[in-house]
Design an enzyme around this catalytic site. Structure first.
Site, PDB file in Angstrom:
ATOM      1  N   SER A 265       0.642  -1.102   0.009  1.00 16.37           N
ATOM      2  CA  SER A 265       0.071  -0.068  -0.054  1.00 16.37           C
ATOM      3  C   SER A 265       0.671   1.186  -0.134  1.00 16.37           C
ATOM      4  O   SER A 265       1.957   1.160   0.465  1.00 16.37           O
ATOM      5  CB  SER A 265      -0.952  -0.012   1.281  1.00 16.37           C
ATOM      6  OG  SER A 265      -0.443   0.783   2.180  1.00 16.37           O
ATOM      7  N   LYS A 266       0.246   2.428  -0.317  1.00 13.94           N
ATOM      8  CA  LYS A 266       0.746   3.718  -0.303  1.00 13.94           C
ATOM      9  C   LYS A 266       1.248   3.894   1.030  1.00 13.94           C
ATOM     10  O   LYS A 266       2.474   4.592   1.163  1.00 13.94           O
ATOM     11  CB  LYS A 266      -0.074   4.743  -0.703  1.00 13.94           C
ATOM     12  CG  LYS A 266      -0.673   5.017  -2.027  1.00 13.94           C
ATOM     13  CD  LYS A 266      -1.452   6.168  -2.319  1.00 13.94           C
ATOM     14  CE  LYS A 266      -1.853   6.054  -3.928  1.00 13.94           C
ATOM     15  NZ  LYS A 266      -2.447   7.448  -4.006  1.00 13.94           N
ATOM     16  N   ARG A 267       0.645   3.541   2.031  1.00 16.76           N
ATOM     17  CA  ARG A 267       1.094   3.772   3.203  1.00 16.76           C
ATOM     18  C   ARG A 267       2.580   2.991   3.767  1.00 16.76           C
ATOM     19  O   ARG A 267       3.268   3.415   4.715  1.00 16.76           O
ATOM     20  CB  ARG A 267       0.173   3.540   4.452  1.00 16.76           C
ATOM     21  CG  ARG A 267      -0.674   4.519   4.343  1.00 16.76           C
ATOM     22  CD  ARG A 267      -1.958   4.179   5.445  1.00 16.76           C
ATOM     23  NE  ARG A 267      -2.653   2.523   5.353  1.00 16.76           N
ATOM     24  CZ  ARG A 267      -3.741   2.330   4.403  1.00 16.76           C
ATOM     25  NH1 ARG A 267      -4.122   3.257   3.709  1.00 16.76           N
ATOM     26  NH2 ARG A 267      -3.999   1.088   4.321  1.00 16.76           N
TER      27      ARG A 267
END
Ligand code: GLU
Length: 508
Positions: A265-267
């Site tokens: 994920s982007k996170r």
């Protein structure tokens, strides 16, 4: 689907930097369009203004351009279906929301946040399915439960409302996905999604379907996270009377973390030790910086090649593909169903392969920028020579310096372990004698040196092990590196002699 021309789109929302999974979606769309001689569109889906992030749209375009994924129509290019930014198409969507209400496929809902919360609490206490759907809409404040007059009065009074899709109570929705095959979902499981809001903005679902229809999209190729939206989208096409123009759908497998535990994920940012974004990103809100493949030293073509293989394979042993070769080889049939684990080591491997295959001249030009930053100015052919000697030892151009600094500056220190092991009492004398030979050597080329060193060892009865390691220490400062004669020929007589003398003086 009645369209014959292949038209695909990449439709990102500018809510932040593009994740590498997004780049892969764009790439597959691009390859598919090129392969079939069709069009590739870039549409910006910015209807959710609360999530709009300044700079994200420019970032998306720059990323695609860096990868060589050029779009034929879309934001920044224009085309017959302009505008391609949904916020600029705002006025267009209302008529479709109204059409759906008129045909009985959608309705106005006036519930306040408290009403919704109460429904949720009530249903949860009854262990029901807490969603706005065929089972609950009859008890809520909407144009299905209110009279026509009441609805009109509310609309005229200017209260906030939303338009919801009226999902049938019990209908099997059968859909085809080009990757997954036939998918069946019962409409009773799906809630009445909001399509439009009283501020005049459509939600993703309505805007996405309307635009795909108006832009004559033939194939929707997107991430698997959108598969749950497919039943609603199919129902929207049917309800709007567009079944014949409905595109075909292909949902791409997820990109997973290297250990396979969950979606990349982007996170994840830089937490896993590799970038999840194509380019570096400075977050305008938090001020945080996330690294990118470009700034980490990846070649765009290596990055693209690596991405192509995350979810697709050509069915042969070949791993290195140029963009043109990818266009030729790509088919949706060879896209896998299961998630694809991201492998950082494989990403590095791709870059190494591209580095090896690239022309030394091209690599030297990039390396020369780093040299100039260090105040080192060398003729292009010398930089090229160094590149040719060390590039098989590195994965990135910026790693060349560590493997090659001694071509440009004398060693600042001598590796202690090697000194202890290999620098014997008679080493200074051996080297001093060698210097004498070198002074009078006329041919300081690789072949000339080869002969000179060979003769020296024979005449002085010195073994190669002894001489070569000592000489390497003097010139490089360590016991490893590329071919010694190459280094000597590159440095030239004066510098070689100066370094040997310096080492004898320093090490003793
Ligand atoms: N705007 C959606 C996104 O951000 C597009 C999904 C789709 O391709 O339908 O991914």
């Amino acid at each position: 689907m009645t369209q014959t021309r292949v038209r695909v789109r990449f439709a990102p929302s500018p809510t932040g930097p593009l994740h590498i999974g997004g780049v892969r979606t764009a790439l597959y769309n691009y390859l598919f369009a090129r392969k079939h001689g069709g069009d590739f569109l870039l549409r910006i889906e910015d209807t959710d203004q609360a999530r709009y992030v300044p700079g994200a749209e420019e970032y998306i375009m720059e990323s695609l351009r860096w990868c060589g994924i050029e779009w034929d129509e879309g934001v920044g290019k224009e085309g017959p279906h302009a505008p391609y930014r949904q916020s600029e198409r705002k006025l267009l969507y209302r008529q479709y929301a109204l059409q759906l209400i008129e045909s009985g496929h959608a309705y106005y809902a006036f519930d306040t946040p408290e009403d919704l919360e109460n429904m949720r609490k009530k249903l949860e206490s009854e262990k029901g399915n807490a969603q706005y759907d065929a089972h609950t809409r009859g008890g809520m404040k909407n144009s299905l439960t209110l009279s026509e007059q009441e609805t009109k009065e509310l609309l005229d009074s200017g209260v906030h409302y939303v338009v919801r899709f009226k999902m049938p109570e019990n209908e099997d929705i059968v859909m085809n996905d080009l990757i997954r095959g036939s998918v069946k979902v019962n409409s009773g499981l799906i809630d009445d999604k909001v399509l439009f809001k009283s501020d005049g903005m459509p939600t993703y679902h309505l805007a996405n379907v309307v635009d795909d229809y108006l832009m004559e999209i033939s194939h929707v190729i997107r991430g698997e996270e959108w598969l749950p939206s497919l039943p609603l989208h199919v129902m929207l096409y049917r309800s709007l009377g567009w079944t014949d123009s409905m595109p075909e759908f292909a949902h791409l497998p997820l990109l997973l973390k290297p250990d396979g535990n969950g979606k990349l994920s982007k996170r994840d940012g830089d937490r896993l030790g590799f970038p999840v974004f194509p380019l570096m990103w400075n977050d305008p809100k938090s001020g945080e910086t996330s690294s990118g493949y470009r700034e980490s030293g990846y070649f765009a073509d290596a990055f693209v090649n690596m991405l192509a293989f995350l979810g697709w394979n050509p069915g042969t042993e070949q791993e290195l593909f140029s963009m043109d070769e990818l266009v030729q080889a790509f088919t949706l049939e060879r896209v896998g169903k299961s998630g694809s684990k991201f492998d950082p080591a494989k990403a590095t491997w791709f870059n190494h392969q591209y580095l090896l295959h690239k022309d030394n001249h091209e690599v030297a030009e990039i390396f020369d920028v780093l040299l100039k930053d260090k105040g080192i100015h060398q003729p292009a052919e010398k930089v090229e020579k160094v590149v040719s000697l060390v590039k098989d030892r590195v994965n990135f151009v910026h790693e060349i310096w560590d493997q090659a600094f001694f071509f440009f500056v004398p060693p600042q220190s001598y590796d202690e372990k090697t000194v202890q092991k290999k620098w014997k009492e008679d080493t200074p004398l051996i080297l001093e004698n060698l210097v004498k030979e070198l002074r009078s050597l006329e041919d300081f080329s690789v072949t000339g040196l080869e002969k000179a060193l060979h003769d020296y060892m024979e005449n002085h009865q010195v073994g190669a092990g002894k001489l070569m390691i000592a000489l390497r220490l003097s010139l490089v400062g360590a016991g490893m590196g590329p071919d010694l004669k190459e280094i000597m020929a590159f440095l030239g007589k004066e510098e070689v002699i100066a370094r040997i003398e310096m080492s004898v003086k320093t090490i003793g």
